[in-house]
Design an enzyme around this catalytic site. Sequence first.
Site, PDB file in Angstrom:
ATOM      1  N   THR A  13     -10.740 -12.366  13.408  1.00 40.97           N
ATOM      2  CA  THR A  13     -10.482 -13.036  12.125  1.00 40.97           C
ATOM      3  C   THR A  13     -11.570 -14.059  11.789  1.00 40.97           C
ATOM      4  O   THR A  13     -12.148 -14.035  10.708  1.00 40.97           O
ATOM      5  CB  THR A  13      -9.102 -13.738  12.188  1.00 40.97           C
ATOM      6  OG1 THR A  13      -8.137 -12.769  12.611  1.00 40.97           O
ATOM      7  CG2 THR A  13      -8.696 -14.312  10.851  1.00 40.97           C
ATOM      8  N   CYS A 141      -7.824 -24.832  11.723  1.00 36.01           N
ATOM      9  CA  CYS A 141      -7.691 -24.761  10.261  1.00 36.01           C
ATOM     10  C   CYS A 141      -6.886 -25.944   9.718  1.00 36.01           C
ATOM     11  O   CYS A 141      -7.312 -26.619   8.773  1.00 36.01           O
ATOM     12  CB  CYS A 141      -7.040 -23.446   9.871  1.00 36.01           C
ATOM     13  SG  CYS A 141      -5.566 -23.038  10.832  1.00 36.01           S
ATOM     14  N   ASP A 172      -1.325 -14.357  10.978  1.00 39.89           N
ATOM     15  CA  ASP A 172      -2.319 -13.890  10.015  1.00 39.89           C
ATOM     16  C   ASP A 172      -1.870 -12.531   9.471  1.00 39.89           C
ATOM     17  O   ASP A 172      -1.114 -11.816  10.132  1.00 39.89           O
ATOM     18  CB  ASP A 172      -3.689 -13.762  10.692  1.00 39.89           C
ATOM     19  CG  ASP A 172      -4.307 -15.130  10.981  1.00 39.89           C
ATOM     20  OD1 ASP A 172      -3.884 -16.110  10.341  1.00 39.89           O
ATOM     21  OD2 ASP A 172      -5.196 -15.215  11.844  1.00 39.89           O
ATOM     22  N   HIS A 219      -1.172 -22.095   4.998  1.00 40.88           N
ATOM     23  CA  HIS A 219      -0.331 -23.222   5.425  1.00 40.88           C
ATOM     24  C   HIS A 219      -0.199 -24.182   4.233  1.00 40.88           C
ATOM     25  O   HIS A 219      -1.064 -24.211   3.356  1.00 40.88           O
ATOM     26  CB  HIS A 219      -0.996 -24.041   6.528  1.00 40.88           C
ATOM     27  CG  HIS A 219      -1.441 -23.286   7.736  1.00 40.88           C
ATOM     28  ND1 HIS A 219      -0.574 -22.716   8.636  1.00 40.88           N
ATOM     29  CD2 HIS A 219      -2.680 -23.044   8.237  1.00 40.88           C
ATOM     30  CE1 HIS A 219      -1.263 -22.157   9.627  1.00 40.88           C
ATOM     31  NE2 HIS A 219      -2.540 -22.340   9.399  1.00 40.88           N
ATOM     32  N   GLN A 301      -5.916 -20.357   6.344  1.00 38.69           N
ATOM     33  CA  GLN A 301      -6.218 -20.465   7.781  1.00 38.69           C
ATOM     34  C   GLN A 301      -7.377 -19.579   8.229  1.00 38.69           C
ATOM     35  O   GLN A 301      -8.091 -19.911   9.167  1.00 38.69           O
ATOM     36  CB  GLN A 301      -4.952 -20.143   8.600  1.00 38.69           C
ATOM     37  CG  GLN A 301      -4.539 -18.677   8.664  1.00 38.69           C
ATOM     38  CD  GLN A 301      -3.787 -18.204   7.431  1.00 38.69           C
ATOM     39  OE1 GLN A 301      -3.516 -18.965   6.512  1.00 38.69           O
ATOM     40  NE2 GLN A 301      -3.440 -16.918   7.401  1.00 38.69           N
TER      41      GLN A 301
HETATM   42  P1  NAD Z   1      -8.622 -12.888  16.753  1.00 38.30           P
HETATM   43  O1  NAD Z   1      -7.630 -12.424  17.752  1.00 38.30           O
HETATM   44  O2  NAD Z   1      -8.464 -12.477  15.342  1.00 38.30           O
HETATM   45  O3  NAD Z   1     -10.085 -12.470  17.197  1.00 38.30           O
HETATM   46  C1  NAD Z   1     -10.560 -12.645  18.503  1.00 38.30           C
HETATM   47  C2  NAD Z   1     -11.581 -11.569  18.823  1.00 38.30           C
HETATM   48  O4  NAD Z   1     -12.098 -11.784  20.129  1.00 38.30           O
HETATM   49  C3  NAD Z   1     -10.989 -10.157  18.814  1.00 38.30           C
HETATM   50  O5  NAD Z   1     -11.915  -9.293  18.179  1.00 38.30           O
HETATM   51  C4  NAD Z   1     -10.845  -9.817  20.299  1.00 38.30           C
HETATM   52  O6  NAD Z   1     -10.967  -8.434  20.517  1.00 38.30           O
HETATM   53  C5  NAD Z   1     -12.055 -10.548  20.865  1.00 38.30           C
HETATM   54  N1  NAD Z   1     -11.961 -10.869  22.299  1.00 38.30           N
HETATM   55  C6  NAD Z   1     -10.849 -11.004  23.054  1.00 38.30           C
HETATM   56  N2  NAD Z   1     -11.200 -11.342  24.318  1.00 38.30           N
HETATM   57  C7  NAD Z   1     -12.544 -11.410  24.357  1.00 38.30           C
HETATM   58  C8  NAD Z   1     -13.495 -11.713  25.367  1.00 38.30           C
HETATM   59  N3  NAD Z   1     -13.105 -12.010  26.605  1.00 38.30           N
HETATM   60  N4  NAD Z   1     -14.812 -11.672  25.051  1.00 38.30           N
HETATM   61  C9  NAD Z   1     -15.221 -11.378  23.800  1.00 38.30           C
HETATM   62  N5  NAD Z   1     -14.350 -11.100  22.780  1.00 38.30           N
HETATM   63  C10 NAD Z   1     -13.041 -11.112  23.067  1.00 38.30           C
HETATM   64  O7  NAD Z   1      -8.647 -14.486  16.885  1.00 38.30           O
HETATM   65  P2  NAD Z   1      -8.989 -15.527  15.735  1.00 38.30           P
HETATM   66  O8  NAD Z   1      -7.771 -15.709  14.898  1.00 38.30           O
HETATM   67  O9  NAD Z   1     -10.269 -15.168  15.090  1.00 38.30           O
HETATM   68  O10 NAD Z   1      -9.132 -16.844  16.592  1.00 38.30           O
HETATM   69  C11 NAD Z   1     -10.318 -17.166  17.270  1.00 38.30           C
HETATM   70  C12 NAD Z   1     -10.365 -18.658  17.507  1.00 38.30           C
HETATM   71  O11 NAD Z   1     -10.376 -19.306  16.231  1.00 38.30           O
HETATM   72  C13 NAD Z   1      -9.180 -19.232  18.272  1.00 38.30           C
HETATM   73  O12 NAD Z   1      -9.610 -20.343  19.006  1.00 38.30           O
HETATM   74  C14 NAD Z   1      -8.268 -19.706  17.149  1.00 38.30           C
HETATM   75  O13 NAD Z   1      -7.375 -20.732  17.535  1.00 38.30           O
HETATM   76  C15 NAD Z   1      -9.289 -20.221  16.154  1.00 38.30           C
HETATM   77  N6  NAD Z   1      -8.813 -20.267  14.770  1.00 38.30           N
HETATM   78  C16 NAD Z   1      -8.057 -19.259  14.256  1.00 38.30           C
HETATM   79  C17 NAD Z   1      -7.600 -19.350  12.961  1.00 38.30           C
HETATM   80  C18 NAD Z   1      -6.727 -18.296  12.361  1.00 38.30           C
HETATM   81  O14 NAD Z   1      -5.902 -18.626  11.532  1.00 38.30           O
HETATM   82  N7  NAD Z   1      -6.862 -17.045  12.707  1.00 38.30           N
HETATM   83  C19 NAD Z   1      -7.935 -20.455  12.171  1.00 38.30           C
HETATM   84  C20 NAD Z   1      -8.781 -21.444  12.707  1.00 38.30           C
HETATM   85  C21 NAD Z   1      -9.191 -21.340  14.021  1.00 38.30           C
END
Ligand code: NAD
Length: 340
Positions: A13, A141, A172, A219, A301
Amino acid sequence: MSKVKVAINGYGTIGKRVADAILLQDDMEVIGVSKTKPDYIAKYALDSGFSLYVPEGSEEKFEEKGLKVSGSIKEMIEKADIVVDATPNKIGAKNKDLYEKMGVKAIFQGGEKHEVAGFSFNAYINYDAARGRQYVRVVSCNTTGLLRSLNVINELFKIKEAFAVIVRRAADPADTKSGIINAIEPTIPIPSHHGPDVKTVLDIPIETMAVKVPTTLMHVHTIRIKTEKEPNLKDLLETIEEDYKRIMLVSKDLGITSTSQIIELARDRGRKRYDLFEVILWEDSISIIDNTIYFYQAVHQEAIVVPENIDAIRAMLEIADKDESIKKTDSSLGIGSLKI
Ligand code: NAD
């Protein structure tokens, strides 16, 4: 000047949005993105022109599905000046050992603890303190949304005490594992982690509570702030309009009565994936009673942290000063362009 080479570790994401945002910058480039699963998103990364890197030993799994692999994640990192780690919560902390060993700069996301980077970031508040750092954490976020509006109010009227209730989207839109729930789930214990997280960047007295609700779009924050100086609505609105494009004012009066209309606005105006990089503040919700300001704001987010990641890269590589970086990021992402 050669472009900064950025590796995106975790193309999910956040990772795919940061990768797309980098494509719009003239001073940085994506040298690769990583995926752990050979799925449609890996195919999308390749179709978008990104080089794909995968965990060592899993190359065959990808090649079998016709997905061209450029190398291992370690090989990707070797080529990078900086890694944007956008892996799921707590994985970033585990990856830090590798970044340390390889001597590469890294940006962590809000799902990691402050201690992982030892420095939490918001471009408006502490860009200069991030200059040259090896590790930076872009806060979550909700914390990013809170920081943007609280910071302006603090600069103008000095915050004596802040309180916010965060109404959190359950999951999400693409997340079928953890949502959507048919329930309203209070976050226990109180305070929620958001207040302490704000304090890692901005030293103000703040407490927060949170509830999770059955929606995936955005949110919403309900905020109350007591100030030292007498707050003035005209000054607040003028300052936001002039200096803080990452806060977008909307009004119920123009039919924006919920998060649905905000998303529709972004869709109508052609934002890719309906991404809203701005925190959305309902101008006509702002009420001032004695020295207390009340208002509502909404946070997309999936997108709000993208500009902060771009600015963090510039700060850590010391390739632009604060104003220049924010201006570049804002104009390339069209921040402020949705204003009605
Ligand atoms: P996500 O699950 O959508 O994406 C994570 C990606 O990382 C996936 O493509 C997964 O396959 C990959 N992955 C998993 N393990 C891995 C590894 N060991 N090495 C490399 N890649 C790997 O997660 P996200 O929502 O993008 O969240 C990522 C970070 O951003 C988290 O810290 C989250 O808290 C933060 N965040 C998320 C949001 C949200 O709303 N989605 C908002 C702000 C911050």
